[in-house]
Motif scaffolding. Structure first.
Motif, PDB file in Angstrom:
ATOM      1  N   VAL A  43       0.796  -1.024   0.386  1.00 25.96           N
ATOM      2  CA  VAL A  43       0.312   0.174  -0.164  1.00 25.96           C
ATOM      3  C   VAL A  43       0.343   1.028  -0.353  1.00 25.96           C
ATOM      4  CG1 VAL A  43      -1.572   0.951   1.049  1.00 25.96           C
ATOM      5  CG2 VAL A  43      -1.891  -0.854   1.382  1.00 25.96           C
ATOM      6  N   SER A  44       1.704   1.786   0.769  1.00 25.92           N
ATOM      7  CA  SER A  44       2.834   2.220   1.000  1.00 25.92           C
ATOM      8  C   SER A  44       3.373   2.793  -0.280  1.00 25.92           C
ATOM      9  CB  SER A  44       3.816   2.651   2.226  1.00 25.92           C
ATOM     10  OG  SER A  44       4.784   1.815   1.944  1.00 25.92           O
ATOM     11  N   SER A  45       4.066   1.730  -0.766  1.00 31.33           N
ATOM     12  CA  SER A  45       4.294   1.729  -2.194  1.00 31.33           C
ATOM     13  C   SER A  45       4.054   2.372  -3.602  1.00 31.33           C
ATOM     14  CB  SER A  45       5.339   0.508  -2.340  1.00 31.33           C
ATOM     15  OG  SER A  45       5.650   0.080  -1.139  1.00 31.33           O
ATOM     16  N   LYS A  46       2.447   1.706  -3.569  1.00 36.06           N
ATOM     17  CA  LYS A  46       1.159   2.306  -4.139  1.00 36.06           C
ATOM     18  C   LYS A  46       1.321   3.716  -4.386  1.00 36.06           C
ATOM     19  CE  LYS A  46      -1.310  -2.132  -5.628  1.00 36.06           C
ATOM     20  NZ  LYS A  46      -2.347  -2.127  -5.302  1.00 36.06           N
ATOM     21  N   ASN A  47       1.309   3.989  -2.896  1.00 35.87           N
ATOM     22  CA  ASN A  47       0.849   5.341  -2.174  1.00 35.87           C
ATOM     23  C   ASN A  47       2.296   6.349  -2.937  1.00 35.87           C
ATOM     24  OD1 ASN A  47      -0.743   5.219  -1.571  1.00 35.87           O
ATOM     25  ND2 ASN A  47      -0.712   4.905   0.786  1.00 35.87           N
ATOM     26  N   ILE A  48       3.416   5.738  -2.730  1.00 37.70           N
ATOM     27  CA  ILE A  48       4.600   6.308  -3.366  1.00 37.70           C
ATOM     28  C   ILE A  48       4.672   7.072  -5.131  1.00 37.70           C
ATOM     29  CG2 ILE A  48       7.145   5.984  -3.670  1.00 37.70           C
ATOM     30  CD1 ILE A  48       7.195   4.931  -0.749  1.00 37.70           C
ATOM     31  N   VAL A  49       4.001   5.682  -5.779  1.00 41.85           N
ATOM     32  CA  VAL A  49       4.472   6.356  -6.651  1.00 41.85           C
ATOM     33  C   VAL A  49       3.335   7.419  -7.161  1.00 41.85           C
ATOM     34  CG1 VAL A  49       2.782   5.221  -9.401  1.00 41.85           C
ATOM     35  CG2 VAL A  49       4.488   3.349  -7.718  1.00 41.85           C
ATOM     36  N   PHE A  55       5.035  15.375  -7.059  1.00 39.56           N
ATOM     37  CA  PHE A  55       6.086  16.402  -7.115  1.00 39.56           C
ATOM     38  C   PHE A  55       7.161  15.664  -8.017  1.00 39.56           C
ATOM     39  CE2 PHE A  55       3.378  15.848  -3.216  1.00 39.56           C
ATOM     40  CZ  PHE A  55       3.172  17.283  -2.962  1.00 39.56           C
ATOM     41  N   GLU A  56       7.614  16.492  -8.756  1.00 43.04           N
ATOM     42  CA  GLU A  56       8.741  16.091  -9.707  1.00 43.04           C
ATOM     43  C   GLU A  56       9.694  15.590  -9.027  1.00 43.04           C
ATOM     44  OE1 GLU A  56      11.346  18.479 -13.493  1.00 43.04           O
ATOM     45  OE2 GLU A  56       9.792  19.588 -12.153  1.00 43.04           O
ATOM     46  N   CYS A  57      10.682  16.311  -8.231  1.00 44.27           N
ATOM     47  CA  CYS A  57      11.304  16.052  -7.162  1.00 44.27           C
ATOM     48  C   CYS A  57      11.336  14.730  -6.588  1.00 44.27           C
ATOM     49  CB  CYS A  57      11.924  17.242  -6.059  1.00 44.27           C
ATOM     50  SG  CYS A  57      10.657  17.358  -4.968  1.00 44.27           S
ATOM     51  N   VAL A  58      10.362  13.999  -6.308  1.00 44.52           N
ATOM     52  CA  VAL A  58       9.869  12.839  -5.506  1.00 44.52           C
ATOM     53  C   VAL A  58       9.603  11.538  -6.678  1.00 44.52           C
ATOM     54  CG1 VAL A  58       8.532  11.488  -4.360  1.00 44.52           C
ATOM     55  CG2 VAL A  58       9.147  13.638  -3.605  1.00 44.52           C
ATOM     56  N   TYR A  59      11.123  10.874  -6.221  1.00 45.61           N
ATOM     57  CA  TYR A  59      11.467   9.334  -7.133  1.00 45.61           C
ATOM     58  C   TYR A  59      11.096   8.057  -5.756  1.00 45.61           C
ATOM     59  CZ  TYR A  59      13.435  12.168 -10.171  1.00 45.61           C
ATOM     60  OH  TYR A  59      13.394  12.690 -11.576  1.00 45.61           O
ATOM     61  N   GLY A  60      11.577   7.037  -5.929  1.00 45.76           N
ATOM     62  CA  GLY A  60      10.500   6.095  -4.892  1.00 45.76           C
ATOM     63  C   GLY A  60      10.880   5.556  -4.764  1.00 45.76           C
ATOM     64  N   GLY A  61      10.470   3.903  -3.748  1.00 41.70           N
ATOM     65  CA  GLY A  61      11.184   2.809  -3.643  1.00 41.70           C
ATOM     66  C   GLY A  61       9.962   1.369  -3.227  1.00 41.70           C
ATOM     67  N   VAL A  62      10.207   0.828  -3.883  1.00 41.41           N
ATOM     68  CA  VAL A  62       9.332  -1.108  -3.574  1.00 41.41           C
ATOM     69  C   VAL A  62      10.110  -1.545  -2.541  1.00 41.41           C
ATOM     70  CG1 VAL A  62       9.957  -1.542  -5.797  1.00 41.41           C
ATOM     71  CG2 VAL A  62       7.627  -1.966  -4.484  1.00 41.41           C
ATOM     72  N   GLY A  63       8.941  -2.114  -1.488  1.00 43.19           N
ATOM     73  CA  GLY A  63       9.351  -3.545  -0.753  1.00 43.19           C
ATOM     74  C   GLY A  63       8.620  -3.126   0.182  1.00 43.19           C
ATOM     75  N   ILE A  64       9.243  -4.387   1.320  1.00 45.94           N
ATOM     76  CA  ILE A  64       7.965  -4.957   2.358  1.00 45.94           C
ATOM     77  C   ILE A  64       9.503  -4.812   3.695  1.00 45.94           C
ATOM     78  CG2 ILE A  64       6.582  -6.573   3.070  1.00 45.94           C
ATOM     79  CD1 ILE A  64       5.113  -6.751   1.284  1.00 45.94           C
ATOM     80  N   HIS A  65       8.994  -3.554   4.604  1.00 51.37           N
ATOM     81  CA  HIS A  65       9.605  -3.818   5.799  1.00 51.37           C
ATOM     82  C   HIS A  65       9.156  -4.925   6.322  1.00 51.37           C
ATOM     83  CE1 HIS A  65      11.743  -2.060   9.354  1.00 51.37           C
ATOM     84  NE2 HIS A  65      11.989  -1.259   8.309  1.00 51.37           N
ATOM     85  N   ASP A  80       2.067  -7.869  -7.470  1.00 52.87           N
ATOM     86  CA  ASP A  80       2.042  -6.160  -7.663  1.00 52.87           C
ATOM     87  C   ASP A  80       2.872  -5.040  -7.153  1.00 52.87           C
ATOM     88  OD1 ASP A  80      -0.643  -6.052  -6.981  1.00 52.87           O
ATOM     89  OD2 ASP A  80      -0.776  -6.926  -4.464  1.00 52.87           O
ATOM     90  N   LEU A  81       4.415  -6.193  -6.293  1.00 50.70           N
ATOM     91  CA  LEU A  81       5.463  -5.576  -6.147  1.00 50.70           C
ATOM     92  C   LEU A  81       6.307  -5.420  -7.351  1.00 50.70           C
ATOM     93  CD1 LEU A  81       6.344  -7.081  -2.811  1.00 50.70           C
ATOM     94  CD2 LEU A  81       5.881  -5.238  -2.935  1.00 50.70           C
ATOM     95  N   THR A  82       6.210  -6.588  -8.079  1.00 48.61           N
ATOM     96  CA  THR A  82       6.806  -6.132  -9.592  1.00 48.61           C
ATOM     97  C   THR A  82       6.119  -5.132 -10.585  1.00 48.61           C
ATOM     98  OG1 THR A  82       7.222  -8.782  -8.976  1.00 48.61           O
ATOM     99  CG2 THR A  82       7.707  -8.055 -11.101  1.00 48.61           C
ATOM    100  N   GLU A  83       5.141  -5.078 -10.076  1.00 45.69           N
ATOM    101  CA  GLU A  83       4.586  -3.993 -11.013  1.00 45.69           C
ATOM    102  C   GLU A  83       4.737  -2.406 -11.047  1.00 45.69           C
ATOM    103  OE1 GLU A  83      -0.200  -2.462 -12.365  1.00 45.69           O
ATOM    104  OE2 GLU A  83      -0.028  -4.320 -10.643  1.00 45.69           O
TER     105      GLU A  83
END
Length: 201
Positions: A43-49, A55-65, A80-83
């Motif tokens: 969910v948080s990884s999708k929100n980060i997308v 925001f142009e300056c924001v990039y993201g990471g995907v993962g499960i802590h 989901d993670l791969t997508e």
């Protein structure tokens, strides 16, 4: 030419939506050129997308802590993670690893999740941001066994000794220091012996 910094590990997705534009603005005023937000769940990884697109300056990471594991990674979660990882502004596999606090999920489940996520990082070509708390020897062993050297990355919030730091660097990872560096003399001693080009702060 002004030097712009990159913050390679944030959790800005946890801010209230109303205050986030001001947070981003302050960061840019402080010469931050890019902000990478670490995912901790699907969910948080999708929100980060969504934030990456906002925001142009924001990039993201995907993962499960590891602390956010509630079950073993099933085929739907892996899909989901791969997508999410295929989005052009997802630039790291973050955040994964091991956490051995007494309140942490079962270690065997953490190990399995960590190995799967290392494989996914290699498949997608994303560097790993590694979390390790009270688990350095197992974290190093699994990274080595799963050929994490193929993508490298950064060892987040490092608090180990010099021998551990050398093993981390031998695997092709940067040493990432955080707030503990300000208060722990033994960690400062370790930091003083690590080449600057192997350090992120």
């Amino acid at each position: 030419m002004e030097t712009r910094l990159i913050d390679c590990h944030t959790h800005i997705d946890q801010f209230n939506a109303e205050e986030l534009p001001e947070v981003i603005e302050r960061a840019q005023e402080a010469t931050l050129g890019a902000i990478i937000a670490a995912g901790t769940t699907v969910v948080s990884s999708k929100n980060i997308v969504d934030l990456c697109e906002m925001f142009e300056c924001v990039y993201g990471g995907v993962g499960i802590h590891p602390m956010d594991l509630t079950q073993r990674l099933d085929s739907q979660t892996i899909s989901d993670l791969t997508e999410i990882a295929s989005h052009p502004k997802i630039v790291v596999w973050s955040e994964t690893g091991l956490d051995y606090l007494p309140s942490s999920p079962p270690q065997d489940m953490q190990h399995e999740s960590f190995r799967i996520q290392i494989h996914l990082a290699i498949e997608t070509g994303l560097p790993l941001i590694v979390h390790s708390r009270e688990s350095d020897s197992d974290t190093l062993r699994i990274l080595k066994e799963e050929n994490a050297t193929e993508v490298g990355g950064a060892w987040h919030y490092f608090q180990g000794d010099l021998d551990t730091a050398k093993k981390v660097m031998d695997l092709g990872f940067y040493i990432s220091f955080a707030k503990p560096l300000l208060r722990l003399p033994e960690l400062q001693a370790v930091a003083s012996k690590i080449p600057l080009d192997s350090v992120v702060v």
